[in-house]
Design a protein around this motif. Structure first.
Motif, PDB file in Angstrom:
ATOM      1  N   GLU A   1       0.842  -1.199   0.000  1.00 31.17           N
ATOM      2  CA  GLU A   1       0.000   0.000   0.000  1.00 31.17           C
ATOM      3  C   GLU A   1       0.877   1.248   0.000  1.00 31.17           C
ATOM      4  N   LEU A   2       0.537   2.233  -0.827  1.00 32.05           N
ATOM      5  CA  LEU A   2       1.235   3.513  -0.817  1.00 32.05           C
ATOM      6  C   LEU A   2       0.574   4.419   0.209  1.00 32.05           C
ATOM      7  N   VAL A   3       1.385   4.978   1.101  1.00 35.71           N
ATOM      8  CA  VAL A   3       0.873   5.854   2.153  1.00 35.71           C
ATOM      9  C   VAL A   3       1.733   7.111   2.216  1.00 35.71           C
ATOM     10  N   TYR A   4       1.187   8.147   2.826  1.00 32.88           N
ATOM     11  CA  TYR A   4       1.959   9.344   3.105  1.00 32.88           C
ATOM     12  C   TYR A   4       2.364   9.308   4.574  1.00 32.88           C
ATOM     13  N   ILE A   5       3.561   9.759   4.843  1.00 40.44           N
ATOM     14  CA  ILE A   5       4.137   9.692   6.183  1.00 40.44           C
ATOM     15  C   ILE A   5       3.713  10.920   6.984  1.00 40.44           C
TER      16      ILE A   5
ATOM     17  N   GLN B   1       6.057  10.073   0.459  1.00 37.21           N
ATOM     18  CA  GLN B   1       5.263   8.907   0.115  1.00 37.21           C
ATOM     19  C   GLN B   1       6.119   7.664   0.339  1.00 37.21           C
ATOM     20  N   ALA B   2       5.531   6.649   0.950  1.00 32.95           N
ATOM     21  CA  ALA B   2       6.257   5.413   1.237  1.00 32.95           C
ATOM     22  C   ALA B   2       5.363   4.227   0.889  1.00 32.95           C
ATOM     23  N   ARG B   3       5.993   3.079   0.741  1.00 34.92           N
ATOM     24  CA  ARG B   3       5.258   1.852   0.445  1.00 34.92           C
ATOM     25  C   ARG B   3       5.414   0.897   1.622  1.00 34.92           C
TER      26      ARG B   3
ATOM     27  N   PHE C   1       0.856   7.030   9.607  1.00 37.26           N
ATOM     28  CA  PHE C   1       0.528   6.913   8.189  1.00 37.26           C
ATOM     29  C   PHE C   1      -0.739   7.687   7.875  1.00 37.26           C
ATOM     30  N   ASP C   2      -0.760   8.312   6.689  1.00 39.64           N
ATOM     31  CA  ASP C   2      -1.960   8.981   6.204  1.00 39.64           C
ATOM     32  C   ASP C   2      -2.420   8.242   4.956  1.00 39.64           C
ATOM     33  N   PHE C   3      -3.536   7.532   5.066  1.00 43.84           N
ATOM     34  CA  PHE C   3      -4.053   6.751   3.955  1.00 43.84           C
ATOM     35  C   PHE C   3      -4.980   7.562   3.058  1.00 43.84           C
ATOM     36  N   ASP C   4      -5.437   8.752   3.522  1.00 44.48           N
ATOM     37  CA  ASP C   4      -6.452   9.516   2.811  1.00 44.48           C
ATOM     38  C   ASP C   4      -5.904  10.691   2.018  1.00 44.48           C
ATOM     39  N   ALA C   5      -4.643  11.058   2.208  1.00 48.50           N
ATOM     40  CA  ALA C   5      -4.096  12.248   1.550  1.00 48.50           C
ATOM     41  C   ALA C   5      -4.034  12.034   0.041  1.00 48.50           C
ATOM     42  N   LYS C   6      -4.307  13.098  -0.687  1.00 48.84           N
ATOM     43  CA  LYS C   6      -4.267  13.037  -2.148  1.00 48.84           C
ATOM     44  C   LYS C   6      -2.931  13.513  -2.700  1.00 48.84           C
ATOM     45  N   SER C   7      -2.154  14.259  -1.885  1.00 53.00           N
ATOM     46  CA  SER C   7      -0.868  14.781  -2.350  1.00 53.00           C
ATOM     47  C   SER C   7       0.080  14.908  -1.160  1.00 53.00           C
ATOM     48  N   PRO C   8       1.381  15.074  -1.433  1.00 52.00           N
ATOM     49  CA  PRO C   8       2.328  15.288  -0.330  1.00 52.00           C
ATOM     50  C   PRO C   8       2.004  16.540   0.487  1.00 52.00           C
ATOM     51  N   LEU C   9       1.490  17.587  -0.166  1.00 53.86           N
ATOM     52  CA  LEU C   9       1.129  18.813   0.549  1.00 53.86           C
ATOM     53  C   LEU C   9       0.028  18.547   1.564  1.00 53.86           C
TER      54      LEU C   9
END
Length: 196
Positions: A16-20, A61-63, A141-149
């Motif tokens: 899964e790709l997630v934002y940190i 972004q991390a996997r 982890f942020d699973f809902d973010a649409k962008s790094p910002l």
């Protein structure tokens, strides 16, 4: 946790790709999350980051590369984990009368660039659904973010968040905050002594 729930968790979160949302240090010391409290944190986390370097920073972004469910915790590895894993053919050696030829890569102990977080529970891992597990992992982890910002704005104070969204720079902002507020420069200009 039942076998079916384990399979669902592994299937839903593996690769899964997630934002940190927090800093992850490289090395064999990862993060521990229990009851919403993250350890190490503060100065201990900054010391690990300066000693080993960052595996991931807020907004990156991390996997999720591996998930291991133990008795009282779930182990999530990001970006390959803290230990470089070898392929089966990298363990083979061919030995002759006078020489030994290693099979596989020239750098068997190359450093990995990943990290991990362990989500601890009391006594045993309970039955969890995907959304419940995502909520428990929300501090890291942020699973809902649409962008790094979007992911980065969740980690800063409201005053800094407002300044970044209005493209203003405040005194005390670090490099990442200024880049998110103003964007990357179109080109770098380096002046040397004697040049006009």
């Amino acid at each position: 946790m039942s076998k079916e729930t384990r399979e669902q968790v592994l299937h839903a979160f593996n690769a899964e790709l997630v934002y940190i949302r927090t800093n992850f240090p490289m090395g064999k010391t990862g993060l521990k999350l229990k009851d919403g409290a993250l350890t190490p944190s503060g100065k201990d986390l900054q010391q690990l980051m300066s000693l080993w370097g960052p595996a991931a920073k807020p907004g990156d972004q991390a996997r999720i590369s591996d998930i291991v469910i133990k008795d009282d915790h779930i182990h999530f590895e990001i970006n390959g984990g803290p230990v470089k894993k070898q392929k089966w053919y990298q363990h083979i050696q061919i030995q002759g009368a006078t020489t030994v030829t290693p099979g596989g890569s020239d750098v068997p102990n190359a450093n990995s660039r990943g990290s991990f977080v362990d989500l601890y529970f009391d006594k045993y891992v309970p039955e969890l659904t995907g959304p419940e597990l995502k909520q428990l992992l929300r501090p890291v982890f942020d699973f809902d973010a649409k962008s790094p910002l979007d992911a980065y704005l969740e980690t800063v104070s409201p005053k800094v968040k407002d300044a970044i969204t209005h493209h203003n720079v405040l005194v005390g902002m670090n490099h990442d905050m200024v880049i998110y507020a103003k964007g990357r420069p179109p080109r770098r200009v380096r002046e040397h002594d004697g040049e006009i």
